[in-house]
Design a protein around this motif. Structure first.
Motif, PDB file in Angstrom:
ATOM      1  N   ARG A  85      26.798 -44.176 -41.412  1.00 10.93           N
ATOM      2  CA  ARG A  85      27.575 -43.212 -40.630  1.00 10.93           C
ATOM      3  C   ARG A  85      26.615 -42.250 -39.948  1.00 10.93           C
ATOM      4  NH1 ARG A  85      32.605 -39.494 -42.929  1.00 10.93           N
ATOM      5  NH2 ARG A  85      33.300 -38.715 -40.891  1.00 10.93           N
ATOM      6  N   SER A  86      26.995 -41.805 -38.737  1.00  4.78           N
ATOM      7  CA  SER A  86      26.146 -40.870 -37.994  1.00  4.78           C
ATOM      8  C   SER A  86      26.200 -39.491 -38.631  1.00  4.78           C
ATOM      9  CB  SER A  86      26.596 -40.793 -36.530  1.00  4.78           C
ATOM     10  OG  SER A  86      27.948 -40.371 -36.454  1.00  4.78           O
ATOM     11  N   MET A  87      25.064 -38.798 -38.587  1.00  4.51           N
ATOM     12  CA  MET A  87      24.977 -37.477 -39.183  1.00  4.51           C
ATOM     13  C   MET A  87      25.528 -36.392 -38.268  1.00  4.51           C
ATOM     14  SD  MET A  87      21.203 -37.792 -40.962  1.00  4.51           S
ATOM     15  CE  MET A  87      21.371 -36.209 -41.751  1.00  4.51           C
ATOM     16  N   ARG A  88      25.626 -36.656 -36.986  1.00  2.00           N
ATOM     17  CA  ARG A  88      26.176 -35.693 -36.027  1.00  2.00           C
ATOM     18  C   ARG A  88      26.776 -36.456 -34.855  1.00  2.00           C
ATOM     19  NH1 ARG A  88      22.684 -35.121 -31.674  1.00  2.00           N
ATOM     20  NH2 ARG A  88      20.592 -35.992 -31.965  1.00  2.00           N
ATOM     21  N   ASP A  89      27.617 -35.762 -34.101  1.00  2.00           N
ATOM     22  CA  ASP A  89      28.240 -36.365 -32.938  1.00  2.00           C
ATOM     23  C   ASP A  89      27.280 -36.351 -31.743  1.00  2.00           C
ATOM     24  OD1 ASP A  89      30.453 -36.666 -34.509  1.00  2.00           O
ATOM     25  OD2 ASP A  89      31.475 -34.875 -33.738  1.00  2.00           O
ATOM     26  N   VAL A  90      27.478 -37.300 -30.844  1.00  2.00           N
ATOM     27  CA  VAL A  90      26.629 -37.450 -29.665  1.00  2.00           C
ATOM     28  C   VAL A  90      27.516 -37.602 -28.447  1.00  2.00           C
ATOM     29  CG1 VAL A  90      24.915 -38.933 -28.540  1.00  2.00           C
ATOM     30  CG2 VAL A  90      24.711 -38.435 -30.971  1.00  2.00           C
ATOM     31  N   GLN A  91      27.085 -37.053 -27.313  1.00  2.00           N
ATOM     32  CA  GLN A  91      27.793 -37.232 -26.048  1.00  2.00           C
ATOM     33  C   GLN A  91      27.565 -38.668 -25.585  1.00  2.00           C
ATOM     34  OE1 GLN A  91      29.511 -34.677 -25.036  1.00  2.00           O
ATOM     35  NE2 GLN A  91      30.212 -35.181 -22.982  1.00  2.00           N
ATOM     36  N   LEU A  92      28.652 -39.416 -25.494  1.00  2.00           N
ATOM     37  CA  LEU A  92      28.550 -40.846 -25.209  1.00  2.00           C
ATOM     38  C   LEU A  92      29.491 -41.198 -24.064  1.00  2.00           C
ATOM     39  CD1 LEU A  92      27.247 -43.522 -26.203  1.00  2.00           C
ATOM     40  CD2 LEU A  92      29.264 -43.836 -27.647  1.00  2.00           C
ATOM     41  N   GLU A 140      32.396 -36.586 -26.796  1.00  2.00           N
ATOM     42  CA  GLU A 140      31.789 -36.577 -28.118  1.00  2.00           C
ATOM     43  C   GLU A 140      32.240 -37.806 -28.894  1.00  2.00           C
ATOM     44  OE1 GLU A 140      29.613 -34.435 -29.469  1.00  2.00           O
ATOM     45  OE2 GLU A 140      29.460 -33.272 -27.612  1.00  2.00           O
ATOM     46  N   ALA A 141      31.289 -38.400 -29.614  1.00  2.00           N
ATOM     47  CA  ALA A 141      31.602 -39.605 -30.380  1.00  2.00           C
ATOM     48  C   ALA A 141      30.761 -39.619 -31.645  1.00  2.00           C
ATOM     49  CB  ALA A 141      31.339 -40.859 -29.559  1.00  2.00           C
ATOM     50  N   SER A 142      31.311 -40.243 -32.667  1.00  3.84           N
ATOM     51  CA  SER A 142      30.584 -40.506 -33.902  1.00  3.84           C
ATOM     52  C   SER A 142      30.449 -42.014 -34.069  1.00  3.84           C
ATOM     53  CB  SER A 142      31.305 -39.891 -35.108  1.00  3.84           C
ATOM     54  OG  SER A 142      32.661 -40.315 -35.152  1.00  3.84           O
ATOM     55  N   ALA A 143      29.479 -42.443 -34.863  1.00  2.87           N
ATOM     56  CA  ALA A 143      29.161 -43.869 -34.958  1.00  2.87           C
ATOM     57  C   ALA A 143      29.206 -44.328 -36.404  1.00  2.87           C
ATOM     58  CB  ALA A 143      27.787 -44.140 -34.354  1.00  2.87           C
ATOM     59  N   VAL A 173      28.229 -63.617 -42.951  1.00  2.00           N
ATOM     60  CA  VAL A 173      28.115 -62.149 -43.022  1.00  2.00           C
ATOM     61  C   VAL A 173      28.243 -61.607 -41.616  1.00  2.00           C
ATOM     62  CG1 VAL A 173      26.668 -60.192 -43.682  1.00  2.00           C
ATOM     63  CG2 VAL A 173      26.636 -62.278 -45.062  1.00  2.00           C
ATOM     64  N   GLY A 174      29.186 -60.696 -41.440  1.00  2.00           N
ATOM     65  CA  GLY A 174      29.403 -60.074 -40.140  1.00  2.00           C
ATOM     66  C   GLY A 174      28.876 -58.650 -40.110  1.00  2.00           C
ATOM     67  N   THR A 175      28.487 -58.186 -38.909  1.00  2.00           N
ATOM     68  CA  THR A 175      27.953 -56.834 -38.706  1.00  2.00           C
ATOM     69  C   THR A 175      28.578 -56.265 -37.442  1.00  2.00           C
ATOM     70  OG1 THR A 175      25.857 -57.531 -39.704  1.00  2.00           O
ATOM     71  CG2 THR A 175      25.870 -55.439 -38.524  1.00  2.00           C
ATOM     72  N   ALA A 176      29.061 -55.039 -37.517  1.00  2.00           N
ATOM     73  CA  ALA A 176      29.724 -54.409 -36.377  1.00  2.00           C
ATOM     74  C   ALA A 176      29.252 -52.970 -36.241  1.00  2.00           C
ATOM     75  CB  ALA A 176      31.245 -54.439 -36.545  1.00  2.00           C
ATOM     76  N   ALA A 177      29.030 -52.562 -34.980  1.00  2.00           N
ATOM     77  CA  ALA A 177      28.750 -51.172 -34.634  1.00  2.00           C
ATOM     78  C   ALA A 177      30.017 -50.579 -34.046  1.00  2.00           C
ATOM     79  CB  ALA A 177      27.597 -51.074 -33.644  1.00  2.00           C
ATOM     80  N   VAL A 178      30.466 -49.497 -34.616  1.00  2.00           N
ATOM     81  CA  VAL A 178      31.753 -48.914 -34.231  1.00  2.00           C
ATOM     82  C   VAL A 178      31.511 -47.487 -33.751  1.00  2.00           C
ATOM     83  CG1 VAL A 178      34.115 -48.462 -34.955  1.00  2.00           C
ATOM     84  CG2 VAL A 178      32.813 -50.297 -36.049  1.00  2.00           C
ATOM     85  N   PHE A 179      32.066 -47.169 -32.569  1.00  2.00           N
ATOM     86  CA  PHE A 179      31.960 -45.834 -31.994  1.00  2.00           C
ATOM     87  C   PHE A 179      33.352 -45.205 -31.954  1.00  2.00           C
ATOM     88  CE2 PHE A 179      28.555 -48.367 -30.078  1.00  2.00           C
ATOM     89  CZ  PHE A 179      27.455 -47.636 -30.484  1.00  2.00           C
ATOM     90  N   HIS A 180      33.478 -44.047 -32.566  1.00  2.00           N
ATOM     91  CA  HIS A 180      34.747 -43.306 -32.575  1.00  2.00           C
ATOM     92  C   HIS A 180      34.711 -42.304 -31.439  1.00  2.00           C
ATOM     93  CE1 HIS A 180      37.641 -40.398 -34.866  1.00  2.00           C
ATOM     94  NE2 HIS A 180      38.170 -40.896 -33.754  1.00  2.00           N
ATOM     95  N   LEU A 181      35.506 -42.551 -30.389  1.00  2.00           N
ATOM     96  CA  LEU A 181      35.580 -41.682 -29.209  1.00  2.00           C
ATOM     97  C   LEU A 181      36.671 -40.642 -29.464  1.00  2.00           C
ATOM     98  CD1 LEU A 181      35.419 -44.540 -26.560  1.00  2.00           C
ATOM     99  CD2 LEU A 181      33.529 -43.196 -27.501  1.00  2.00           C
ATOM    100  N   HIS A 182      36.272 -39.389 -29.625  1.00  2.00           N
ATOM    101  CA  HIS A 182      37.208 -38.347 -30.056  1.00  2.00           C
ATOM    102  C   HIS A 182      38.209 -37.983 -28.970  1.00  2.00           C
ATOM    103  CE1 HIS A 182      34.940 -37.819 -33.743  1.00  2.00           C
ATOM    104  NE2 HIS A 182      33.820 -37.678 -33.040  1.00  2.00           N
ATOM    105  N   LYS A 183      37.760 -37.839 -27.741  1.00  2.00           N
ATOM    106  CA  LYS A 183      38.673 -37.425 -26.677  1.00  2.00           C
ATOM    107  C   LYS A 183      39.657 -38.535 -26.334  1.00  2.00           C
ATOM    108  CE  LYS A 183      38.727 -35.428 -22.021  1.00  2.00           C
ATOM    109  NZ  LYS A 183      37.891 -34.982 -20.873  1.00  2.00           N
ATOM    110  N   SER A 184      39.171 -39.760 -26.243  1.00  2.00           N
ATOM    111  CA  SER A 184      40.046 -40.893 -25.928  1.00  2.00           C
ATOM    112  C   SER A 184      40.884 -41.327 -27.117  1.00  2.00           C
ATOM    113  CB  SER A 184      39.212 -42.078 -25.427  1.00  2.00           C
ATOM    114  OG  SER A 184      38.481 -41.725 -24.264  1.00  2.00           O
ATOM    115  N   GLY A 185      40.467 -40.994 -28.300  1.00  2.00           N
ATOM    116  CA  GLY A 185      41.219 -41.351 -29.490  1.00  2.00           C
ATOM    117  C   GLY A 185      41.255 -42.842 -29.756  1.00  2.00           C
ATOM    118  N   GLN A 186      40.094 -43.497 -29.683  1.00  2.00           N
ATOM    119  CA  GLN A 186      40.049 -44.933 -29.921  1.00  2.00           C
ATOM    120  C   GLN A 186      38.706 -45.316 -30.523  1.00  2.00           C
ATOM    121  OE1 GLN A 186      40.550 -46.854 -26.128  1.00  2.00           O
ATOM    122  NE2 GLN A 186      38.529 -46.274 -25.389  1.00  2.00           N
TER     123      GLN A 186
END
Length: 257
Positions: free
Chosen positions: A23-30, A39-42, A53-66
């Motif tokens: 998990r990301s330690m802080r939010d980043v402008q993405l 702002e987004a967290s990862a 074995v599967g691996t995924a990178a997930v970005f949580h977009l706060h303003k868009s809510g997705q």
């Protein structure tokens, strides 16, 4: 190459199949394609799939809510290549400006793993997390309203006990209260040429103590270095001699001028 798979809205995996979780330690402008910068967290999740074995990178977009799921092709690899894919995915996320930390989910107990995994939106998506009801506080335990439970009746004002009167003072106590110690006798240090006034009520023992004290004070006074005996006044002959010496000294001063 990692690409945004818009068909994935949630991983839908039980916590038992999760191998690694970051998990990301802080939010980043993405700024993702087709979306405004925000702002987004990862998150980075590696899990056991049906074919590997599967691996995924997930970005949580706060303003868009997705959630934006980025996966590599192929999505699942054999267990021998899982570590290499994990490193590549971690580098991809950090290239976006995120600083990731390992949550060590594989080291937690079963209860803590379930609690952590359910608190994140990766399993069921954002809507499930937002719609989850907040835990209600436990109600305070109230006394049972059975027939035996009765509210204590208020006492009438007349039933209030009057203050207990003070106990009378016994004669023996009165004598003890009236008895007072005899006042101490203080004697001032004598000045030269003056006597000491002693109270007439002082007895023989008090007079002896006063005499001892006066003797000690007199001895201390005579031993003080600053106290000296007074000189006797000069005689008339001594005064005439001093006047004669003063005239001669004045004459010499005037003659020198």
């Amino acid at each position: 190459m990692f690409q945004w798979d818009k068909s994935i809205k949630a991983l839908g995996l039980p916590v038992a199949r999760v191998l690694h979780l970051f998990r990301s330690m802080r939010d980043v402008q993405l700024a993702l394609p087709g979306l405004p910068a925000q702002e987004a967290s990862a998150y980075l999740c590696q899990y056991k799939g049906d074919q590997g074995v599967g691996t995924a990178a997930v970005f949580h977009l706060h303003k868009s809510g997705q959630l934006a799921f980025y996966v590599d092709s192929p999505c699942e690899v054999p267990a021998g290549k899982a570590d290499s894919v994990l490193d590549q995915t971690l580098m991809f996320v950090e290239s976006m400006g995120f600083l990731m930390t390992d949550l060590d989910i594989h080291l937690l107990s079963a209860g803590d793993r379930e609690m952590l995994w359910s608190s994140l939106p990766l399993e069921n998506g954002l809507q499930a997390v937002e719609k989850a009801p907040a835990p209600k506080p436990a109600p305070l335990s109230a006394p049972s309203a059975g027939p035996s439970a009765k509210a204590p009746a208020a006492k009438p004002a007349a039933a209030v006990s009057a203050p207990t009167p003070a106990e009378p003072v016994r004669p023996s106590q009165a004598v003890a209260l009236e008895a007072k110690p005899a006042p101490a006798v203080f004697v001032a240090a004598p000045e030269p040429g003056r006597g000491v006034a002693v109270p007439a009520a002082a007895g023989a023992d008090d007079q002896a103590n006063v005499d001892d004290l006066l003797a000690a004070v007199e001895e201390l006074r005579t031993r003080r270095p600053g106290v000296r005996a007074r000189k006797k006044p000069p005689t008339p002959e001594e005064l005439r001699r001093r006047r004669q010496e003063l005239r001669e000294n004045i004459g010499r001063v005037l003659a020198s001028l």
